[in-house]
Design a protein around this motif. Structure first.
Motif, mmCIF file in Angstrom:
data_model
loop_
_atom_site.group_PDB
_atom_site.id
_atom_site.type_symbol
_atom_site.label_atom_id
_atom_site.label_comp_id
_atom_site.label_asym_id
_atom_site.label_seq_id
_atom_site.Cartn_x
_atom_site.Cartn_y
_atom_site.Cartn_z
ATOM 1 N N ARG A 124 0.795 -1.212 0.000
ATOM 2 C CA ARG A 124 0.000 0.000 0.000
ATOM 3 C C ARG A 124 0.836 1.275 0.000
ATOM 4 O O ARG A 124 0.290 2.367 0.207
ATOM 5 N N SER A 125 2.126 1.189 -0.179
ATOM 6 C CA SER A 125 2.953 2.390 -0.188
ATOM 7 C C SER A 125 2.519 3.318 -1.311
ATOM 8 O O SER A 125 2.007 2.874 -2.341
ATOM 9 N N ASP A 126 2.727 4.596 -1.126
ATOM 10 C CA ASP A 126 2.354 5.567 -2.155
ATOM 11 C C ASP A 126 3.016 5.245 -3.486
ATOM 12 O O ASP A 126 2.387 5.318 -4.543
ATOM 13 N N ALA A 127 4.292 4.893 -3.426
ATOM 14 C CA ALA A 127 5.016 4.628 -4.665
ATOM 15 C C ALA A 127 4.406 3.446 -5.419
ATOM 16 O O ALA A 127 4.235 3.494 -6.642
ATOM 17 N N ASN A 128 4.073 2.383 -4.695
ATOM 18 C CA ASN A 128 3.510 1.207 -5.358
ATOM 19 C C ASN A 128 2.111 1.475 -5.882
ATOM 20 O O ASN A 128 1.770 1.092 -7.003
ATOM 21 N N MET A 129 1.270 2.137 -5.083
ATOM 22 C CA MET A 129 -0.079 2.437 -5.548
ATOM 23 C C MET A 129 -0.068 3.371 -6.751
ATOM 24 O O MET A 129 -0.871 3.229 -7.671
ATOM 25 N N SER A 130 0.864 4.313 -6.760
ATOM 26 C CA SER A 130 0.976 5.225 -7.905
ATOM 27 C C SER A 130 1.354 4.474 -9.171
ATOM 28 O O SER A 130 0.934 4.844 -10.273
ATOM 29 N N ARG A 131 2.131 3.420 -9.020
ATOM 30 C CA ARG A 131 2.494 2.622 -10.202
ATOM 31 C C ARG A 131 1.258 2.025 -10.862
ATOM 32 O O ARG A 131 1.222 1.836 -12.082
ATOM 33 N N TYR A 132 0.255 1.707 -10.060
ATOM 34 C CA TYR A 132 -0.979 1.148 -10.617
ATOM 35 C C TYR A 132 -1.963 2.225 -11.060
ATOM 36 O O TYR A 132 -3.014 1.910 -11.621
ATOM 37 N N GLY A 133 -1.649 3.488 -10.790
ATOM 38 C CA GLY A 133 -2.520 4.577 -11.215
ATOM 39 C C GLY A 133 -3.454 5.088 -10.148
ATOM 40 O O GLY A 133 -4.323 5.920 -10.434
ATOM 41 N N LEU A 134 -3.300 4.630 -8.914
ATOM 42 C CA LEU A 134 -4.108 5.145 -7.819
ATOM 43 C C LEU A 134 -3.533 6.473 -7.344
ATOM 44 O O LEU A 134 -2.333 6.708 -7.433
ATOM 45 N N VAL A 135 -4.391 7.344 -6.841
ATOM 46 C CA VAL A 135 -3.974 8.681 -6.434
ATOM 47 C C VAL A 135 -3.810 8.713 -4.921
ATOM 48 O O VAL A 135 -4.795 8.581 -4.188
ATOM 49 N N PRO A 136 -2.577 8.881 -4.428
ATOM 50 C CA PRO A 136 -2.367 8.941 -2.976
ATOM 51 C C PRO A 136 -3.094 10.134 -2.361
ATOM 52 O O PRO A 136 -3.349 11.150 -3.009
ATOM 53 N N SER A 137 -3.419 9.994 -1.082
ATOM 54 C CA SER A 137 -4.120 11.055 -0.366
ATOM 55 C C SER A 137 -3.597 11.101 1.061
ATOM 56 O O SER A 137 -3.316 10.055 1.654
ATOM 57 N N PRO A 138 -3.460 12.298 1.637
ATOM 58 C CA PRO A 138 -2.978 12.376 3.015
ATOM 59 C C PRO A 138 -3.989 11.809 4.000
ATOM 60 O O PRO A 138 -5.190 11.734 3.710
ATOM 61 N N ALA A 139 -3.505 11.425 5.144
ATOM 62 C CA ALA A 139 -4.391 10.908 6.187
ATOM 63 C C ALA A 139 -5.315 12.008 6.681
ATOM 64 O O ALA A 139 -4.955 13.182 6.713
ATOM 65 N N ASP A 140 -6.528 11.621 7.035
ATOM 66 C CA ASP A 140 -7.502 12.532 7.628
ATOM 67 C C ASP A 140 -8.110 11.812 8.824
ATOM 68 O O ASP A 140 -8.551 10.655 8.684
ATOM 69 N N PRO A 141 -8.157 12.456 9.993
ATOM 70 C CA PRO A 141 -8.601 11.733 11.189
ATOM 71 C C PRO A 141 -10.036 11.239 11.115
ATOM 72 O O PRO A 141 -10.383 10.256 11.777
ATOM 73 N N THR A 142 -10.885 11.899 10.327
ATOM 74 C CA THR A 142 -12.288 11.503 10.251
ATOM 75 C C THR A 142 -12.553 10.540 9.120
ATOM 76 O O THR A 142 -13.189 9.495 9.297
ATOM 77 N N TYR A 143 -12.087 10.870 7.920
ATOM 78 C CA TYR A 143 -12.476 10.116 6.732
ATOM 79 C C TYR A 143 -11.409 9.141 6.236
ATOM 80 O O TYR A 143 -11.740 8.185 5.524
ATOM 81 N N ASN A 144 -10.152 9.368 6.578
ATOM 82 C CA ASN A 144 -9.094 8.526 6.030
ATOM 83 C C ASN A 144 -7.957 8.397 7.040
ATOM 84 O O ASN A 144 -6.833 8.805 6.778
ATOM 85 N N PRO A 145 -8.237 7.833 8.205
ATOM 86 C CA PRO A 145 -7.232 7.826 9.285
ATOM 87 C C PRO A 145 -5.963 7.067 8.941
ATOM 88 O O PRO A 145 -4.906 7.373 9.497
#
Length: 633
Positions: A88-109
């Protein structure tokens, strides 16, 4: 039931992704900590004004629809197959075309990428926490140009390579099952040190690995790579539900008709959705999509009392996502990044669009249907028969468009009409009809919705047990509204045309093979074809990839929709398409404006000009010659 279950099921804009944290340290299931690759998000993404607040965006990105690809903790702590780096690292997910997002305490902890959410199931055979998909994995875009990143909410994720992601996830899970050291490191990250918790984790990993392996090697097998930004949504939904979940391998069908992920603004307001223009009801459309992307459902238990229809599906989450899309505005061309629009040239293109394109594709203020339930109106766009538009028709070979009773029905037989000697086989529409009339209805009933809330959930379309409206035409393709179309290359339903310019030339002259790059081309308005920012080669000579039809050339005939344009006219049209919409945050009102342009009184509307091409068209004889035509923006 046979008379009301004939609609083909949802065009999936399929999604698959699971991902990473934007912080240096992340929480793993609230148990332990793990170091992850840091990402500097600040100042690197430009958000256009699409009428969504930052909270709206986060809700769209991370509201669960009940997808359950893997156990949540398993996904967070899973390593890549050939390294100790987290899958799930940003680098690996980006290779598949997924867009990384910063953590959010409510919606994406836990700092997952856009489109991956935590599904919490309180009870039943699927109880627990799961990592799975939301609409945003596929239906949220990000355009890159000279280092700038432009977020297109509700847009096309041209970079997402579902097939490659599936391969990587399958390999990573298999490696963890086979390699004791990998498993030990996962258990340590999750704080599972005692024998009983380790054994539970081992069971989870093994089950997730088996399910993913089946999906990769049974459900999603295709004879050639489909590449980024596309998937055979219809076949995957059929195979996952009617094949795997129903428990009959003989029900599986070939995956051979990839379509691109569509943009989603103006879709809730439209009379018909999907590339094929066959579904008006968002419950059927969105619940079907969710079942195709790893919602787990028991379709094999003998009775409801014994577990039949138990599921991870989150119907309330699906309703929330649709509500968000109703207030989403199409994106305005960012001139500060992609360059200024030539307004004089765009004005010429506007007139050319009205003459050559406007009868099929609507633009603000749109053309509207006659009133439906509760007086609601919907945007009418042309639903053009496949033999007229001339584009690739492979998608209509999918079982959703076939009426033959050729599938085992298992436990669903009890809900099918009984023949004198009992049902033997059923068609795909009949089987999905059971899901619509029984399963989806049960899930909605659990929510305790008021009558008005139930109407809204179905977006004021007829729903069971009321008769359903017939689709306008099958096989046919819907002409989408044009606002923001500039932001969703490549073009046609299968992504076979790399840019807007080539969409306006004779089909025979289009590029037959091109690279699908991640960089945006603001001149021709499309994908970078150089191979410098993406090495997947789109081959339009292969089945399902044909780039025929929607052609501008002299001579007429099937597939020709307009006269041969001059090069100056093509560039003027491209410039006009860049300029639409002109107003930021311009939301199309759900249910219609106070003074709508009535489609069926517009003499320029395709179906008024071509009577008999739209099943169920209202009869308003004698009024069309006095009605004003809808005008492009």
């Amino acid at each position: 039931m046979r008379s009301i279950a004939r609609l083909p099921f949802m065009t999936l804009s399929m999604m698959l992704a699971l991902s990473s944290s934007g912080s240096d340290r992340i929480r793993i299931g609230g148990i332990g900590e793990v170091h992850a690759q840091g990402t500097d998000y600040a100042g690197r993404v430009t958000f256009l004004d699409q009428n969504w607040s930052p909270e709206d965006r986060l809700q769209y990105y991370f509201t669960s629809q009940g997808s359950a690809a893997t156990r949540y903790d398993v996904f967070l702590a899973l390593e890549q197959a050939n390294s100790q780096e987290l899958f799930r690292s940003d680098a690996n997910m980006s290779r598949y075309g997924l867009v990384p997002s910063p953590a959010d305490p409510t919606y994406n902890p836990d700092g997952l990428p856009i489109g991956i959410a935590k599904a919490a199931v309180a009870e039943g055979q699927f109880s627990g926490s799961w990592a799975g998909l939301t609409c945003a994995a596929c239906h949220n875009g990000q355009l890159e140009y000279k280092g700038a990143r432009i977020r297109i909410n509700g847009g096309t994720n041209t970079a997402l390579n579902m097939q490659a992601f599936l391969d990587g996830l399958d390999d990573a899970l298999a490696a963890t099952v086979a390699d004791p050291a990998k498993f030990d490191r996962m258990a340590a990250r999750l704080g599972r040190t005692d024998p009983s918790s380790r054994e539970e984790l081992r069971r989870w990993v093994s089950e997730d690995a088996a399910a993913t392996h089946i999906y990769r090697h049974k459900t999603a097998v295709m004879s050639y790579p489909v590449g980024p930004g596309r998937i055979d949504a219809l076949a995957l939904i059929h195979n996952q539900v009617i094949g795997r979940q129903l428990g009959f391998a003989e029900n599986l069908r070939p995956v051979a008709a990839p379509v691109k992920y569509s943009f989603t603004w103006n879709i809730p307001q439209s009379a018909w959705a999907q590339w094929s223009g066959v579904l008006p009801d968002p419950v059927l459309r969105n619940a079907g999509e969710a079942m195709g992307v790893f919602v787990r459902t028991d379709l094999t238990s003998p009775t409801v009392a014994e577990g039949l229809f138990e599921s991870t599906i989150d119907m309330r989450g699906l309703i929330k996502l649709e509500d968000l899309l109703r207030k989403l505005a199409p994106p305005v061309w960012p001139e500060s990044v992609f360059g200024p629009i030539d307004r004089a040239k765009a004005a010429v293109g506007k007139q050319l669009f009205a003459e050559n394109c406007g009868s099929c594709h609507s633009s603000w203020p749109h053309r509207w249907s006659e009133p439906r339930l509760e007086g609601r109106r919907f945007v009418e766009n042309a639903i053009v028969k496949a033999d007229v538009i001339g584009t690739d028709t492979t998608a209509f070979n999918n079982p959703q468009f076939q009426s033959a009773a050729s599938f085992q029905h298992g436990a669903l037989a009890q809900f099918l009409p009984s023949a004198p000697d009992g049902p033997s086989m059923a068609s795909n529409p009949e089987l999905f009809g059971v899901l619509r009339t029984v399963f989806f209805t049960m899930e909605l009933d659990k929510l305790g919705l008021s009558h008005e809330e139930r109407l809204s959930a179905h977006n004021y379309s007829p729903f069971f047990p009321d008769p359903q409206d017939p689709p306008p035409a099958v096989p046919a393709y819907k002409a989408n509204p044009i606002e923001g179309m500039w932001a969703s290359p490549p073009y046609l339903h299968n992504g076979s045309v790399p840019n807007l310019y080539e969409l306006l030339i004779p089909a025979a002259e289009r590029t037959k093979k091109f690279f699908v790059g991640r960089e945006f081309d603001p001149v021709r308005v499309g994908v970078d074809m150089s191979g410098n920012t993406g090495r997947f080669e789109m081959d339009t000579t292969m089945t399902g990839n044909f780039n025929a039809g929607h052609s501008f050339e002299n001579g007429g005939g099937p597939g020709t929709i307009g006269r041969l344009l001059t090069d100056d006219e093509r560039w003027a049209l491209v410039e006009y398409m860049k300029s639409v919409p002109e107003v930021p945050a311009q939301v199309t009102p759900n249910g219609g404006p106070p003074n709508p342009v009535r489609a069926w009184l517009d003499p320029n509307f395709y179906h008024v000009r071509h009577p008999g091409t739209y099943t169920g068209a209202p009869q308003l004889a004698g009024a069309t010659d006095t009605a004003p035509a809808a005008k492009p923006q």
